[in-house]
Design a protein around this motif. Structure first.
Motif, mmCIF file in Angstrom:
data_model
loop_
_atom_site.group_PDB
_atom_site.id
_atom_site.type_symbol
_atom_site.label_atom_id
_atom_site.label_comp_id
_atom_site.label_asym_id
_atom_site.label_seq_id
_atom_site.Cartn_x
_atom_site.Cartn_y
_atom_site.Cartn_z
ATOM 1 N N ASP B 275 2.337 22.778 26.378
ATOM 2 C CA ASP B 275 2.255 21.324 26.503
ATOM 3 C C ASP B 275 1.068 20.736 25.752
ATOM 4 O OD1 ASP B 275 4.497 21.072 28.343
ATOM 5 O OD2 ASP B 275 3.194 22.202 29.719
ATOM 6 N N ASP B 276 0.459 21.542 24.912
ATOM 7 C CA ASP B 276 -0.777 21.123 24.259
ATOM 8 C C ASP B 276 -0.486 20.641 22.838
ATOM 9 O OD1 ASP B 276 -3.297 20.855 23.147
ATOM 10 O OD2 ASP B 276 -4.085 22.675 24.097
ATOM 11 N N ALA B 277 -0.281 19.329 22.715
ATOM 12 C CA ALA B 277 0.076 18.754 21.406
ATOM 13 C C ALA B 277 -1.055 18.952 20.394
ATOM 14 C CB ALA B 277 0.392 17.269 21.556
ATOM 15 N N GLU B 278 -2.271 18.869 20.876
ATOM 16 C CA GLU B 278 -3.400 19.003 19.973
ATOM 17 C C GLU B 278 -3.473 20.435 19.419
ATOM 18 O OE1 GLU B 278 -8.258 18.500 20.100
ATOM 19 O OE2 GLU B 278 -7.048 17.594 21.698
ATOM 20 N N TYR B 279 -3.299 21.408 20.305
ATOM 21 C CA TYR B 279 -3.286 22.796 19.845
ATOM 22 C C TYR B 279 -2.134 23.019 18.866
ATOM 23 C CZ TYR B 279 -2.876 27.822 19.618
ATOM 24 O OH TYR B 279 -2.795 29.102 19.146
ATOM 25 N N ASN B 280 -0.999 22.408 19.199
ATOM 26 C CA ASN B 280 0.187 22.542 18.353
ATOM 27 C C ASN B 280 -0.116 22.096 16.917
ATOM 28 O OD1 ASN B 280 2.989 23.265 18.375
ATOM 29 N ND2 ASN B 280 3.497 21.089 18.082
ATOM 30 N N ALA B 281 -0.778 20.941 16.785
ATOM 31 C CA ALA B 281 -1.113 20.413 15.466
ATOM 32 C C ALA B 281 -2.134 21.296 14.765
ATOM 33 C CB ALA B 281 -1.648 18.984 15.603
ATOM 34 N N GLN B 282 -3.124 21.783 15.538
ATOM 35 C CA GLN B 282 -4.145 22.663 14.946
ATOM 36 C C GLN B 282 -3.528 23.979 14.473
ATOM 37 O OE1 GLN B 282 -7.097 23.276 17.951
ATOM 38 N NE2 GLN B 282 -8.049 21.255 17.658
ATOM 39 N N HIS B 283 -2.602 24.482 15.279
ATOM 40 C CA HIS B 283 -1.986 25.772 14.966
ATOM 41 C C HIS B 283 -1.216 25.713 13.636
ATOM 42 C CE1 HIS B 283 0.138 29.551 15.497
ATOM 43 N NE2 HIS B 283 1.287 28.916 15.373
ATOM 44 N N ILE B 284 -0.381 24.681 13.483
ATOM 45 C CA ILE B 284 0.422 24.612 12.250
ATOM 46 C C ILE B 284 -0.485 24.339 11.047
ATOM 47 C CG2 ILE B 284 1.033 22.131 12.346
ATOM 48 C CD1 ILE B 284 3.582 24.828 11.517
ATOM 49 N N ALA B 285 -1.516 23.513 11.251
ATOM 50 C CA ALA B 285 -2.443 23.233 10.147
ATOM 51 C C ALA B 285 -3.202 24.498 9.736
ATOM 52 C CB ALA B 285 -3.420 22.131 10.547
ATOM 53 N N GLY B 286 -3.580 25.301 10.723
ATOM 54 C CA GLY B 286 -4.302 26.538 10.425
ATOM 55 C C GLY B 286 -3.433 27.534 9.663
ATOM 56 N N MET B 287 -2.180 27.656 10.081
ATOM 57 C CA MET B 287 -1.277 28.580 9.392
ATOM 58 C C MET B 287 -1.028 28.106 7.956
ATOM 59 S SD MET B 287 -0.872 30.937 11.563
ATOM 60 C CE MET B 287 0.516 31.964 11.039
ATOM 61 N N ARG B 288 -0.771 26.804 7.833
ATOM 62 C CA ARG B 288 -0.534 26.244 6.498
ATOM 63 C C ARG B 288 -1.734 26.501 5.586
ATOM 64 N NH1 ARG B 288 -0.861 22.697 2.770
ATOM 65 N NH2 ARG B 288 1.022 21.800 1.843
ATOM 66 N N HIS B 289 -2.934 26.315 6.137
ATOM 67 C CA HIS B 289 -4.149 26.519 5.363
ATOM 68 C C HIS B 289 -4.261 27.971 4.888
ATOM 69 C CE1 HIS B 289 -8.584 26.936 4.721
ATOM 70 N NE2 HIS B 289 -8.359 25.800 4.103
ATOM 71 N N ALA B 290 -3.927 28.914 5.768
ATOM 72 C CA ALA B 290 -3.990 30.334 5.387
ATOM 73 C C ALA B 290 -3.005 30.641 4.250
ATOM 74 C CB ALA B 290 -3.696 31.218 6.605
#
Lengths: 350, 350, 350
Positions: B275-290
């Motif tokens: 239920d953590d929208a903020e984590y969700n956004a951070q997670h996809i951004a982090g993967m994309r960055h890698a």
């Protein structure tokens, strides 16, 4: 880059507008894929030669003016306005028979400098398309401009021969509000030229409306575009209101730079506001803006979509509005083919 | 630019993420070397057609929306969502049999818009790879992203089938600290797919560690990547600690743009922080960055080094870690060859 | 991009100046169309190898230093300074016979790092052109620089063998005021080299004048340029005034990057102002500026004008000043041809 693409060579192209070539500078411009140097002699008469020293192929346009001659920046060979080497600073100074640069026949007429890229002995200035309207116009009632296009010149020719595109592509200034497309343009051949014509009654285009005695009154319009080989288009719009006719007469002159790029020259005259220099400047700027921002993006996208394939090889859908443009493509193609199969008449370009 | 390169055509590719196509705008995207126009009908259902008017090849994406139809900016031909010309403003308005645009079968599913670039009659939506995990995930526990890559899609496929590269190429977030390379991955074929698997015990990757009940405690990891034709990869990481399993399940979906460029779509789901929208956004951004800053520079350098040569023609050294990737290349190559030698089943692309 | 262009391979080229390669970083440079990795071992001795992992062709220059070895960033294979794989982190760690990278013979001498791109067994450091003048010069009386040129190296060779261009192309610093062109240079062959020589009396060039006992006095100048294969030029200017001789001795060292681009190295020594570090820096900067802003624009324009055509195929006008340059082109061409027709001696480049 050499290209297998062929151009009509034994013909006059516009190389530059008169005001692009001043008294002191060199203009270097690629025409039909060849680098050309253009400059004015001290008499004011312009001259054109291959922009490539015959010694080591340095561009002569990087060199120095010496009177009417050009001196190559790299090794100092000088060439006169006839392309003949007149000074060789090396060794005993002997000038070889081969020390010359190809000169292209050039004629300045009606605000343009016209060039002949074919067999020089066939160059006849009387064959230059009659632009006497430009010559006779008051300076405040004639203007020229230039656009560089990333497209083959025949895509621009298609655009000009089919003026129905105006209503779909262009904004309020020149839109006819749908009068053109429903008509089947009258297409006639006159000698070597092809002319498409449209007529309509009722209103006219915004550009003309404000110059009518009664801007809200009924008018009759005739719109013609006539192609002259190789790629010169005369576009006339006459707006009749009672006994009075308000008109613009424009010239679109296309010169291939390469197979996929074009020098697009444009001149406009009119029979109203003849002494209004400010209007004159606004008018040419407005037309240039319409071509550069409305036509060019679409034509350049066509070029990208087509790559180096021929239009007809891609089996385009043919519409009634294509009649004039297709006729022009066929006639031009035959002229190029005829020229290519007469090798004796061809110029040696090296 | 036409290329002799062949792609698998009778298959579903991702054309766009659902949120790339809004209610009003056109999306123009090159897929398998062909320009494709994608837009939503008023019902919300997306449609895809060749982004090229059959008349003079202007991009339809420069035109105007008229309800569910597209009107070409150049000469005003309108095409409905079936690609059929519905309005010809020229002459008598007759619509030729040939006045149509190729439409591509399209299905919106699981946050992606899937396109079929092959023979339309063979397009079967049930063949789309099962992405039900994306469908069933809470909105705060699923995310998609897009990367454009200057490389052939098979170089990215090699990267995904050989996850040992993680320890050499990637930073602390997803590095396994050397657990992968010493293993010979288990490679199995399941129907038409190929799956590589690794397992290790001890610690896990930084990304997962913080979501364990005991971040310092012992775990068991299983890491799988399964290829589905043409270029869809499902990557699952399960981290077991006692009775509990923390997991991420990712989708890497590759669509060739041209022979040397790729549309790289990515979706990620997980079973923690749902239920953590903020984590969700951070997670996809982090993967994309890698992917964008660690994988892409190396993969794009590979592409430059290889030019237009085939991988196996360059006689690469083969390592144990290549088993899965080589298997995928061989199977895909056979599928493309089989499709190419069945000319009756092939679509006419013009 | 593979090119059909051939280069002389069994010869020494300058790969870099000594100060371009520091103790910690990788230098990646394309030489004769091949990517080369250069770095210093811990001993300070430089090493060169193909900048391409034999596994999947990632550039090794993106990898990590591990002592004297290089570890590939993509899958962690390590290669020692002999190009031999010393560590394979995958599976059982077995190292295949084929796990090696081509190493190029390298010699550091006289401020330059010299590379042999041909058959390694033929690499003989004693064949490196004698640059002992650079070695023996005081540090404040020798300087090197580098220019990247968008031209084939033979166009720069033509420039150097024909110094008459100085008076036409260059500014007041090195212009001889017309002394060179009227002379027919003496061209002699000495072993495998070709030397052009000029002499004149009266004044000298601005660069030298200020270092004479009597700047306004009469002098005698001798100017020589000697070509050594493949593309090394030693240029000596001696200015005699009475018993005293003021001189500069320069090295121009050309290394093909590709068929149409060149690494241009330059070193200069002199016999005056030997302890003046500031003058030394100004001198090399001034020479670099002259080459970069006066020679390069013309040479790069030649390259554009010639495309990928051979000089002699374009039938250039030949002038007396071309004797030395044409001699060099013919000799080099014969050497390349001889090498190409001895397939047994050729290196396997893959």
């Amino acid at each position: 880059m050499t290209s297998p693409v062929t151009f009509l060579r034994n013909t006059w192209y516009v190389a530059a507008t008169s005001n692009e070539v001043n008294d002191s500078d060199f203009l270097s411009r690629m025409i039909l894929g060849e680098p050309v140097l253009i400059y004015r002699q001290q008499s004011g008469v312009p001259v054109a030669m291959r922009d490539r020293c015959p010694h080591r192929f340095a561009p002569l346009s990087r060199g120095k003016r010496q009177g009417d001659s050009v001196s190559c920046i790299y090794h100092g060979l000088s060439f006169n306005a006839e392309g003949q080497c007149t000074h060789n600073p090396h060794g005993d100074g002997r000038i070889s028979e081969r020390a010359k640069v190809q000169v292209f026949p050039l004629v300045e007429q009606a605000g343009f400098i016209w060039i002949w890229m074919g067999a020089a002995e066939q160059a006849d200035p009387s064959q230059i398309v009659d632009c006497s309207k430009l010559l006779s116009a008051k300076p405040t009632a004639v203007a020229t401009t230039y656009i560089h296009s990333q497209s083959n010149y025949q895509l621009i020719a298609d655009n000009l021969m089919d003026l129905t595109h105006i209503d779909h592509l262009h904004g309020p200034l020149i839109n006819t509000h749908g009068h053109l497309s429903p008509q089947t343009a009258e297409v006639v051949e006159l000698g070597g030229s092809v002319k498409s014509s449209w007529q309509w009654s009722g209103d006219t285009i915004e550009l003309m409306r404000h110059h009518l005695a009664d801007p809200e009154g009924e008018v009759r319009n005739t719109l013609d575009v006539a192609w002259h080989p190789p790629a010169i288009f005369m576009l006339d719009l006459f707006v009749y209101q009672g006994e009075v006719c308000v008109s613009v007469e424009d010239y679109h002159l296309l010169t291939p730079e390469t197979a996929t790029t074009t020098h697009y020259f444009f001149a406009s005259t009119r029979n109203y506001n003849l002494d209004d220099a400010e209007y004159n400047a606004q008018h040419i700027a407005g037309m240039r803006h319409a071509f550069a921002t409305e036509d060019m993006p679409v034509i350049e996208a066509q070029q990208l979509a087509m790559g180096d394939e021929e239009l007809f090889d891609l089996k385009p859908l043919v519409l009634p509005c294509d009649t004039g443009g297709v006729r022009v493509r066929r006639k031009l193609s035959k002229m190029i083919e005829a020229e290519q199969t007469q090798p004796l008449a061809m110029v040696d370009n090296r």
